[in-house]
Design an enzyme around this catalytic site. Structure first.
Site: not given
Lengths: 218, 235, 235, 218
Positions: D54-55
């Site tokens: 997600e990052n």
């Protein structure tokens, strides 16, 4: 009378030069097609002004030399251009995020009509083929300061700075400054009326009053 | 998992159907998916709705699909420079949804990002606002615009690696990136396919997840709409 | 036009005021604007609302501003690993607006893109939806989320050129890019400032228009929250 | 009885291996922290599966060698990782555009409770310190297929697949498959009930019925 007006007002390049006086060091600017494009030739020496092109470019350079033309490098008017050392490219989505988000300091656009409350009409004439608004509606809605550069009157001599636009709008209450071949009008915010701040050499305030139906202050 | 197809026809196999919505990249004739447009023309698929900033010019780009009457509706911001378009439009044979350029780009980006609607100041108080919800935020009016989720996205890139990571070149990026994300399926044509690992992972414009099918479209004879040049100063 | 400032204190001069909203880049301790956080701490500015994915850890990152009680409210998705945060939060001294990570990133991006509100499916039917408008699009429910327009954005980049064009490195990009765009003013710290023309114009992550002030923050002693490694197989 | 269950059910790695059976060639997958992370060790040979973090990363590699640790290269659990030849990096905004937009094929997450209508609770327990939902709400709302991997019952022996969640929700009607240490439940769409499709070796359907309060079909 029309020929008289042309003789004593500003020509296209002078109008662009007048618009260029609004530039400040460090500005990011979007220039429309036509007279606004000429503003690029009038950036004062030593001033850093970065030009944005809606199709995804910051840092527009001059037209390329004949042997450096690149079909992948065009401006929003679909003309071939060149890049500069500080150029960056991005998508149309990112380009308009920049425009809509208020990051561009100034846009200079052409106009068909401007109303006394700052409405702009410049994208269609009912009954004629509609080509589309392109990025004009996004620019007037998003850019911090909007200057319209246009002839003071139409070819028929009709005023173009008028009480209310007769043509379909590009934006409502969006214009900060109007530069015509005869005069300059400005307002400090979107709640104030326009003020006549300058006339072209040889043009009297009286003449402006006669050729303008919009309400403005002097 | 093989994403590379031998040609545009093969890459589009099973993806085309009458009445579908296609998002197409490109700005004017810059960065348009020529090979894929040709294959769509050849397929004969019809009643298309096409979301694209422009509609090509006569016999170039999407102009080809207009000529063959495969397009029912255009969602576009600017359609100048196209006589056949003008004829069909004025005759009422072609529907056009004029969308401000930035709103169109954002509608594609939103559709691809799971955002069905967003508010923008663009077009408030104009014909564009007609029939759209108006909402006031912090004292200003904004209109609700809808995300575009296309059945198919067709785009043109510069280079892609074999896994589908893709980069664009200069202003040919334009609508290709948002159009790609807006498609339920995206098919890309590129000038060069390079081995996995050849592209800088920090500089991928379109991660491989968006590129479902890929073709090598080269060689390209890139068109220029307005060739503008300056003189070289005498030495 | 000089964007480069000698240090963080100088770069923040005139930009700080009590009660302001600051958007900060970084994910965990990866890519956080350390120098700028230190200068904000030293300035003594207070009652800050900070939009940031995380709140640092004790004595690292935004944890420093929590320790000095300069923060009134956090808008964040995950605040684990921070005892002082926990203490203040449980004591009711610190307000927290929990925002799903993707919604937070999109709120920053929207604020920077002139979009005051957008609809998302994230959080529908949960506590996150409480008090928010629900709208149905094509049969599914979505909630309205607001764009974040910060008074100031502070970010950490890898390299910038002297005009402010900036690139990030690997996963240190994270929230730095959307945070930068959300700020009325963005101040960036980087590891290296290079001459204009040194960066590839096709690979700029943050165009110069977003970077109003810039400092060289090096040298950095980058922190790692969880150092996980594998063994090298014997040769 | 609890010890019996552990002895005859699947262990953590077996649960991850079961989840890995849902992978398909070409899938883009997001794996949560804990047991879901172990799915990465169970990707079948010859199958291309690309992991998303997600990052802002596609193509997560294994943990780095000690001398290759890079603070700028971490996963969503803030652990140091490595890159692969097909890796790409992007911003958190672009990462969640990918997630929310339905481009990720599969996410495997942990859970505290799942309801019979597919609600998930996995982010907070009232009265305890709230750490936040991170990206979980975005994942369950956006990813095409969601698998929850969790123990069949709590440490107290209470069922976790229940008629209605008692804890605050992460997502409503979002789960497609539940893999516990004892069984696998699946539903073909979000309007259908879950079906018990598999039990762990040595576990009977009868035992599942006794340890499950959610309605499901067999």
């Amino acid at each position: 009378m029309a020929t008289q007006v042309e003789a004593k007002g500003w020509d296209r390049n002078q109008m662009a030069a007048r618009a260029a006086k609004e530039l400040k060091d460090g500005y990011y600017v979007n220039l429309g097609i036509g007279i606004p494009t000429l503003v690029a030739n009038n950036i004062p020496q030593g001033m850093t002004v970065t030009l944005q092109s809606e199709n995804g470019m910051l840092g527009i350079g001059p037209f390329p030399y004949d042997d450096q033309v690149d079909p992948d490098l065009i401006n929003a008017g679909k003309q071939t251009i060149s890049e500069l050392p500080n150029t960056s490219y991005f998508s149309s989505a990112d380009s308009f995020a920049m425009i809509r988000g208020g990051h561009i300091d100034l846009a200079v656009l052409g106009g068909m009509e401007v109303s006394e409350t700052g409405d702009l009409a410049n994208w269609m004439v009912p009954g004629k083929m509609i080509k589309g608004m392109g990025g004009a509606m996004d620019l007037v809605a998003g850019v911090k300061k909007i200057i319209v550069v246009m002839e003071h009157t139409s070819k028929n001599g009709d005023p173009k700075f008028i009480p209310e636009c007769t043509l379909p709008l590009t934006g409502k209450n969006v214009i900060d400054m109007i530069i015509t071949d005869l005069a300059v009008f400005q307002r400090p915010d979107h709640d104030s009326p326009f003020r006549l701040i300058e006339t072209a050499p040889g043009v009297s305030s009286q003449e402006i009053r006669e050729k303008t139906t919009a309400h403005y202050v002097e | 998992m093989q994403k590379i197809y031998p040609n545009a026809e093969a890459a589009l196999e099973g993806l085309l159907f009458d009445g579908m919505l296609i998002a197409a990249g490109g700005f004017g004739l810059c960065g348009i998916p020529e090979r894929l447009i040709d294959a769509i023309q050849a397929s004969g698929v019809k009643d298309l709705t096409i979301a694209s900033n422009n509609a090509g010019i006569d016999n170039e780009g999407l102009g080809k699909l207009l000529r063959t009457r495969q397009v029912k509706k255009m969602i576009a911001s600017y359609v100048g420079e196209n006589k056949e378009f003008e004829r069909q439009y004025l005759a009422g044979e072609l529907e056009v949804e004029f969308t401000p350029q930035g709103t169109l780009a954002e509608r594609m980006r939103a559709g691809g990002a799971g955002i069905p609607g967003f508010y923008t100041k663009t077009g408030v108080g104009t014909q564009v606002a007609e029939g759209k919800e108006v909402k006031t935020f912090d004292g200003d009016d904004f209109i609700l615009e809808r995300g575009i989720r296309a059945d198919l996205a067709i785009i043109k890139g510069w280079k892609a690696d074999e896994s589908g990571n893709l980069v664009f070149r200069k202003t040919a990026r334009n609508f290709n990136q948002p159009a790609a994300t807006s498609g339920k399926v995206c098919v890309a044509e590129v000038e060069e396919i390079v081995p996995v690992g050849s592209l800088d992972p920090d500089s991928i414009h379109l991660p491989s997840i968006y590129v479902k099918r890929l073709i090598l479209g080269a060689p390209y004879d890139k068109k220029i709409e307005f060739r503008t040049v300056r003189e070289r100063e005498a030495a």
